[in-house]
Design a protein around this motif. Structure first.
Motif, PDB file in Angstrom:
ATOM      1  N   PRO A 144      51.186  19.953  25.558  1.00  8.03           N
ATOM      2  CA  PRO A 144      52.027  21.150  25.726  1.00  8.03           C
ATOM      3  C   PRO A 144      52.785  21.525  24.460  1.00  8.03           C
ATOM      4  N   LEU A 145      53.270  20.516  23.727  1.00 10.69           N
ATOM      5  CA  LEU A 145      53.978  20.798  22.482  1.00 10.69           C
ATOM      6  C   LEU A 145      53.028  21.385  21.447  1.00 10.69           C
ATOM      7  N   ALA A 146      51.823  20.812  21.324  1.00 10.77           N
ATOM      8  CA  ALA A 146      50.842  21.320  20.360  1.00 10.77           C
ATOM      9  C   ALA A 146      50.433  22.748  20.697  1.00 10.77           C
ATOM     10  N   ASN A 147      50.222  23.021  21.995  1.00 13.87           N
ATOM     11  CA  ASN A 147      49.879  24.387  22.409  1.00 13.87           C
ATOM     12  C   ASN A 147      51.018  25.356  22.120  1.00 13.87           C
ATOM     13  N   GLY A 148      52.244  24.919  22.382  1.00 15.28           N
ATOM     14  CA  GLY A 148      53.405  25.777  22.119  1.00 15.28           C
ATOM     15  C   GLY A 148      53.538  26.117  20.649  1.00 15.28           C
ATOM     16  N   LEU A 149      53.321  25.121  19.763  1.00 11.74           N
ATOM     17  CA  LEU A 149      53.401  25.364  18.323  1.00 11.74           C
ATOM     18  C   LEU A 149      52.280  26.290  17.863  1.00 11.74           C
ATOM     19  N   ASP A 304      60.428  35.756  20.160  1.00 18.15           N
ATOM     20  CA  ASP A 304      59.180  35.184  20.650  1.00 18.15           C
ATOM     21  C   ASP A 304      58.828  33.912  19.873  1.00 18.15           C
ATOM     22  N   MET A 305      59.012  33.980  18.545  1.00 18.66           N
ATOM     23  CA  MET A 305      58.720  32.862  17.658  1.00 18.66           C
ATOM     24  C   MET A 305      59.582  31.642  17.992  1.00 18.66           C
ATOM     25  N   PHE A 306      60.831  31.885  18.338  1.00 17.52           N
ATOM     26  CA  PHE A 306      61.751  30.788  18.646  1.00 17.52           C
ATOM     27  C   PHE A 306      61.434  30.167  19.997  1.00 17.52           C
ATOM     28  N   ILE A 307      61.127  31.000  20.991  1.00 17.65           N
ATOM     29  CA  ILE A 307      61.027  30.500  22.361  1.00 17.65           C
ATOM     30  C   ILE A 307      59.710  29.765  22.619  1.00 17.65           C
ATOM     31  N   ARG A 308      58.648  30.064  21.891  1.00 17.73           N
ATOM     32  CA  ARG A 308      57.363  29.411  22.175  1.00 17.73           C
ATOM     33  C   ARG A 308      57.391  27.906  21.950  1.00 17.73           C
ATOM     34  N   PRO A 309      57.828  27.418  20.781  1.00 17.18           N
ATOM     35  CA  PRO A 309      57.905  25.954  20.647  1.00 17.18           C
ATOM     36  C   PRO A 309      58.917  25.321  21.592  1.00 17.18           C
ATOM     37  N   VAL A 310      60.016  26.031  21.879  1.00 18.95           N
ATOM     38  CA  VAL A 310      60.994  25.509  22.842  1.00 18.95           C
ATOM     39  C   VAL A 310      60.345  25.370  24.216  1.00 18.95           C
ATOM     40  N   LEU A 358      62.775  40.677  26.221  1.00 16.34           N
ATOM     41  CA  LEU A 358      61.323  40.742  26.321  1.00 16.34           C
ATOM     42  C   LEU A 358      60.683  39.645  25.486  1.00 16.34           C
ATOM     43  N   GLY A 359      61.240  39.388  24.298  1.00 16.37           N
ATOM     44  CA  GLY A 359      60.712  38.307  23.462  1.00 16.37           C
ATOM     45  C   GLY A 359      60.797  36.961  24.152  1.00 16.37           C
ATOM     46  N   LEU A 360      61.911  36.726  24.875  1.00  9.99           N
ATOM     47  CA  LEU A 360      62.053  35.471  25.617  1.00  9.99           C
ATOM     48  C   LEU A 360      60.976  35.336  26.691  1.00  9.99           C
ATOM     49  N   GLY A 361      60.811  36.392  27.501  1.00  4.32           N
ATOM     50  CA  GLY A 361      59.843  36.330  28.589  1.00  4.32           C
ATOM     51  C   GLY A 361      58.412  36.285  28.099  1.00  4.32           C
ATOM     52  N   VAL A 365      55.619  33.117  28.685  1.00  3.93           N
ATOM     53  CA  VAL A 365      54.309  33.305  29.315  1.00  3.93           C
ATOM     54  C   VAL A 365      53.194  32.937  28.344  1.00  3.93           C
ATOM     55  N   SER A 366      53.306  33.376  27.094  1.00  9.61           N
ATOM     56  CA  SER A 366      52.258  33.127  26.109  1.00  9.61           C
ATOM     57  C   SER A 366      52.117  31.645  25.803  1.00  9.61           C
ATOM     58  N   ALA A 367      53.240  30.924  25.710  1.00 16.74           N
ATOM     59  CA  ALA A 367      53.183  29.498  25.414  1.00 16.74           C
ATOM     60  C   ALA A 367      52.557  28.705  26.553  1.00 16.74           C
ATOM     61  N   LEU A 368      52.719  29.176  27.784  1.00 13.07           N
ATOM     62  CA  LEU A 368      52.242  28.443  28.959  1.00 13.07           C
ATOM     63  C   LEU A 368      50.894  28.937  29.470  1.00 13.07           C
ATOM     64  N   LEU A 369      50.457  30.092  29.015  1.00 13.31           N
ATOM     65  CA  LEU A 369      49.316  30.781  29.604  1.00 13.31           C
ATOM     66  C   LEU A 369      48.071  29.899  29.678  1.00 13.31           C
ATOM     67  N   PHE A 370      47.751  29.224  28.591  1.00 15.58           N
ATOM     68  CA  PHE A 370      46.543  28.395  28.559  1.00 15.58           C
ATOM     69  C   PHE A 370      46.837  26.934  28.851  1.00 15.58           C
TER      70      PHE A 370
END
Length: 478
Positions: A144-149, A304-310, A358-361, A365-370
């Protein structure tokens, strides 16, 4: 829905090492795949005036590109399963660069549909799917961390491309900008070169033992021969299957979790991309200057950039990972609420606030989608799963922005478009939460039944062994 700590790959993923270089390559490849169609919206107003087309017609440029990217998923899956991720990504980079070069000589909107939309979209498909697949081969515990990054590449590249595109347009016009963008996209070839195949470390099988252990050695030889026989039978069976069946696992359509994911995603993608695609045009429609409108995309991308790895970090925690599908359901519902609130936020300050939420949401979704798809089907079936998902999702991806553009054309106002996108996101978010609640309950019940069957089988085996032992003892005394 396999447990987070297990794998069916047949080897132990390294969870690091060269895998982090692969994550960086995926970061670039995924970044261009998702950011590029959104960044082109900077040129929409000028191209719309140049070719004298409507909002819905110009929206087809991004829609065709995104739809082609999703429609190319199965083709990309077959190529990845056959040749690996590295060559597929490099070919994709060349395709996108060539598409933008040809588009710079465009003489009609149809020319842009063909070059930017079709050829460029297929090139992005060859960048996206291999980058997602190879992460699952390198990571298991830290996946999950690798996908988020890796998914963070989209907002990072978008935050760079949005102001760069405005600068390029002011300096070279849209034709010259497309030519330069084509050369920039060739960086995907460099990203692909980092994606070398994983070195598979298979746990060693126990040896025959020291001399004198003939029984153990014979048992080991028998087991090895049995495994070889099963392997030969599997190879023989695979040869009788069609090419499509060998490379795409259609049995996924019998997988309960996969079907829940698919139904929810088909609906949510009608409202997923359109709010971002129309964010800058919406700001310009309210009389905001071009650079301030482009800045909204930059703000959106930075959040968006901040929230994906988080999100990836949270998804990897012991509290969230076992029930990560609930986290995804919340993220989808949150997006729907954001879109419903957008028309109620007044002025440029309101748009800045909307870009932040919107960037947060969007990032969650994008970080978790796959990651949630891999959680459902397992890393070994992910390549086929993402190919099937993307080909089905290309419909809503293609139709979403044009339908939204048609609403703007019909009412002359963007608020109805944002309301519609809010409903398209909120409804599947609730659906996914409810269905995964029942799915988790069903999985727990199946697991209890499986344990009960195993215990019953174990008891029967023990009783049978004791019975055989008693018979042997009676024969010896007799």
């Amino acid at each position: 829905m396999p447990p987070a700590a297990t794998t069916s790959l047949g080897y132990s993923p390294p969870d690091g090492g060269w895998g982090w270089a692969v994550v960086f390559g995926s970061f670039i490849s995924i970044g261009f795949s998702y950011a590029f169609p959104k960044s082109l919206t900077i040129y929409f107003k000028e191209i719309q005036e140049y070719f004298s087309v409507s909002y819905s017609e110009i929206a087809w440029v991004s829609s065709v590109m995104l739809a082609s990217m999703y429609a190319g998923g199965p083709v990309s899956s077959v190529l990845v399963n056959r040749y690996g991720s590295r060559p597929v990504v490099m070919v994709g980079g060349v395709m996108v660069g060539t598409a933008m070069l040809l588009a710079s000589f465009g003489t009609s909107i149809m020319h842009l549909y063909l070059c930017v939309g079709l050829i460029g979209g297929f090139g992005l498909a060859f960048n996206l799917q291999p980058a997602l697949t190879i992460i699952g081969t390198y990571f298991q515990v830290k996946r999950p961390l690798a996908n988020g990054l890796a998914m963070t590449g989209s907002p990072v590249i978008l935050s760079t491309l949005a102001p760069l595109n405005q600068f390029l347009f002011d300096s070279f016009g849209w034709r010259g900008s497309f030519l330069i963008l084509g050369s920039i996209c060739l960086n995907c070839c460099v990203a692909g070169s980092l994606m070398r195949p994983v070195t598979k470390v298979v746990p060693p099988k126990p040896g025959p033992g020291p001399p004198g252990c003939n029984g153990a050695a014979a048992e080991e030889d028998t087991r090895v021969q049995s495994e070889n026989l099963q392997t030969e039978e599997a190879k023989s069976e695979s040869k009788s299957q069609s090419c499509a069946e060998r490379f795409i696992d259609f049995s996924l359509f019998k997988h309960r979790g996969f079907l829940i994911y698919l139904v929810g995603n088909v609906v949510l993608f009608f409202g997923f991309f359109a709010p971002v695609v129309f964010l800058a045009p919406y700001a310009k429609h309210q009389g905001i200057d071009e650079y301030s409108a482009a800045l909204l995309l930059t703000i959106f991308a930075l959040v968006d950039m901040f929230i994906r790895p988080v999100t990836g970090f949270l998804g990897n925690t012991k509290l969230v990972r076992p029930k990560i599908q609930y986290f995804f359901s919340f993220a989808v519902s949150y997006n729907g609420i954001c879109h419903l609130l957008c028309p109620l936020l007044p002025g440029y300050a309101g748009l800045v606030g909307y870009a932040v939420i919107l960037g947060l949401g969007f990032g969650m979704v994008s970080a978790l989608l796959f990651e949630v798809l891999m959680d459902l089907v397992g890393a070994h079936r992910f390549s086929s799963a993402v190919g099937l998902v993307t080909i089905i999702e290309c419909g809503p991806v293609l139709l979403g922005p044009p339908i939204s553009g048609a609403l703007v054309d019909a009412y002359g106002d963007y608020k109805y478009m944002y309301y519609a996108c809010g409903v398209f996101m909120l409804a599947p978010g609730i659906f996914l939460f409810v269905m995964h609640y029942f799915n988790y309950k069903k999985l727990e019940e199946e697991q209890r039944q499986s344990v009960a069957v195993e215990m019953r089988t174990s008891e029967e085996t023990v009783q049978l062994n004791m019975s055989q032992s008693d018979k042997s003892t009676n024969k010896a005394h007799g």
